[in-house]
Enzyme design. Sequence first.
Site, PDB file in Angstrom:
ATOM      1  N   ASN A   9       0.806  -1.261   0.020  1.00 35.94           N
ATOM      2  CA  ASN A   9       0.287  -0.019   0.001  1.00 35.94           C
ATOM      3  C   ASN A   9       0.922   1.269  -0.070  1.00 35.94           C
ATOM      4  O   ASN A   9       1.626   1.485   0.890  1.00 35.94           O
ATOM      5  CB  ASN A   9      -0.912  -0.030   1.272  1.00 35.94           C
ATOM      6  CG  ASN A   9      -1.806   1.243   1.383  1.00 35.94           C
ATOM      7  OD1 ASN A   9      -1.571   2.053   0.534  1.00 35.94           O
ATOM      8  ND2 ASN A   9      -2.485   1.211   2.572  1.00 35.94           N
ATOM      9  N   LYS A  11       0.198   4.280  -0.184  1.00 39.78           N
ATOM     10  CA  LYS A  11      -0.588   5.494   0.388  1.00 39.78           C
ATOM     11  C   LYS A  11      -0.185   6.847  -0.192  1.00 39.78           C
ATOM     12  O   LYS A  11      -0.300   6.424  -1.643  1.00 39.78           O
ATOM     13  CB  LYS A  11       0.392   5.408   2.006  1.00 39.78           C
ATOM     14  CG  LYS A  11       0.024   4.156   2.741  1.00 39.78           C
ATOM     15  CD  LYS A  11       0.217   4.348   4.305  1.00 39.78           C
ATOM     16  CE  LYS A  11      -0.003   2.767   4.955  1.00 39.78           C
ATOM     17  NZ  LYS A  11      -0.014   2.901   6.290  1.00 39.78           N
ATOM     18  N   HIS A  96      -9.381   1.175   5.177  1.00 44.67           N
ATOM     19  CA  HIS A  96      -8.120   1.162   5.872  1.00 44.67           C
ATOM     20  C   HIS A  96      -8.304   2.308   7.153  1.00 44.67           C
ATOM     21  O   HIS A  96      -8.994   3.179   7.136  1.00 44.67           O
ATOM     22  CB  HIS A  96      -7.176   1.913   5.072  1.00 44.67           C
ATOM     23  CG  HIS A  96      -5.800   1.931   5.457  1.00 44.67           C
ATOM     24  ND1 HIS A  96      -5.053   2.785   6.307  1.00 44.67           N
ATOM     25  CD2 HIS A  96      -4.649   0.725   5.081  1.00 44.67           C
ATOM     26  CE1 HIS A  96      -4.012   2.410   6.543  1.00 44.67           C
ATOM     27  NE2 HIS A  96      -3.682   1.523   6.060  1.00 44.67           N
ATOM     28  N   GLU A  98      -6.664   4.520   8.245  1.00 39.22           N
ATOM     29  CA  GLU A  98      -6.186   5.968   8.044  1.00 39.22           C
ATOM     30  C   GLU A  98      -7.360   6.398   7.445  1.00 39.22           C
ATOM     31  O   GLU A  98      -7.778   7.655   7.810  1.00 39.22           O
ATOM     32  CB  GLU A  98      -5.046   6.106   7.001  1.00 39.22           C
ATOM     33  CG  GLU A  98      -3.685   5.877   7.852  1.00 39.22           C
ATOM     34  CD  GLU A  98      -2.556   5.155   6.918  1.00 39.22           C
ATOM     35  OE1 GLU A  98      -2.683   5.482   5.849  1.00 39.22           O
ATOM     36  OE2 GLU A  98      -1.650   4.786   7.701  1.00 39.22           O
ATOM     37  N   GLU A 168      -4.928  -5.154  10.515  1.00 39.65           N
ATOM     38  CA  GLU A 168      -4.218  -4.293  10.605  1.00 39.65           C
ATOM     39  C   GLU A 168      -4.531  -3.304  12.017  1.00 39.65           C
ATOM     40  O   GLU A 168      -4.993  -2.428  12.134  1.00 39.65           O
ATOM     41  CB  GLU A 168      -4.342  -3.178   9.756  1.00 39.65           C
ATOM     42  CG  GLU A 168      -3.860  -3.677   8.202  1.00 39.65           C
ATOM     43  CD  GLU A 168      -3.158  -2.450   7.222  1.00 39.65           C
ATOM     44  OE1 GLU A 168      -2.176  -2.855   6.877  1.00 39.65           O
ATOM     45  OE2 GLU A 168      -3.821  -1.347   7.104  1.00 39.65           O
ATOM     46  N   GLY A 174       3.032   1.835  10.866  1.00 44.49           N
ATOM     47  CA  GLY A 174       3.983   3.032  10.656  1.00 44.49           C
ATOM     48  C   GLY A 174       4.722   3.345  12.127  1.00 44.49           C
ATOM     49  O   GLY A 174       5.290   4.462  11.999  1.00 44.49           O
ATOM     50  N   SER A 214       3.991  -2.466  10.354  1.00 45.05           N
ATOM     51  CA  SER A 214       5.311  -2.635  10.358  1.00 45.05           C
ATOM     52  C   SER A 214       5.942  -3.951   9.746  1.00 45.05           C
ATOM     53  O   SER A 214       6.836  -4.329  10.391  1.00 45.05           O
ATOM     54  CB  SER A 214       5.924  -2.117  11.839  1.00 45.05           C
ATOM     55  OG  SER A 214       5.424  -1.030  11.987  1.00 45.05           O
TER      56      SER A 214
END
Length: 252
Positions: A9, A11, A96, A98, A168, A174, A214
């Site tokens: 991904n 992003k 996702h 985010e 996730e 991250g 990660s």
Amino acid sequence: MRKAYIAGNWKMNMTPGKGAAFASELAKAAKDAGADVKIMVAPPFVTIPAVIDALKGSDIIVAAQNMNDHKSGAYTGEVAPEMLKDLGVNTVILGHSERRSYYGETDEFINRKVLLAIEEGMDVVLCVGETLEEREEGKLEEVLSAQLSGDLMNVSAEAMSHITIAYEPVWAIGTGKTATPEDADSAHAFIRSFVAKLYSSDIAENLIIQYGGSVNASNVKALMAKENIDGALVGGASLSVEKFLPIITYNK
Ligand code: 13P
């Protein structure tokens, strides 16, 4: 047997020019190394055409990171599934964390997109996962159940072969903090058993569940060795060949 499925991904990284150059390099490196997993990359919308062009002749799948919940119309700044399909994109990442946390996407909204993607004949990588606070409060299973039942509402059993789940944990994205393989595996086992309850044990057995948060060259092997971990959804480490190649060749 569930085939390993590793996805990058990107992003909000990679211009069309950079994305195309990187994708060509990646396709060559994957071929030379004899990578034998299902590989997907998800560039930003505007970078997709250049990447598709660069990946002609390669098996690497190009996906979108999002799409709108309508077929067309007055939705300024949005992208419809038909536009993606016209480019040759048949896979979309939905839900996702985010998008959930920065753009307020709810399970109900994500569900509308999942249903539209299925109606349009697309494959979906559906992301679920808990925040650190939720995990510390012992709410992992409650959160995953609510996300799965909300996001998959009215998704038929037949459509489930088009759904991949990406677990996730938000606290691992991250941050450099990976869930231990044991913790990830037990969350995946819960997801599989929940899908068995929602659908059937056959559907649950065939469901591909990726881990994301990660993932890197050093932890991918231990994660992939776990019974319920069938793949990875990789962010930061999918942005260079040096970091992504060892991940897509973890089994070599
Ligand atoms: P990182 O691999 O950078 O933690 O990102 C994970 C992710 O969010 C993939 O969708």
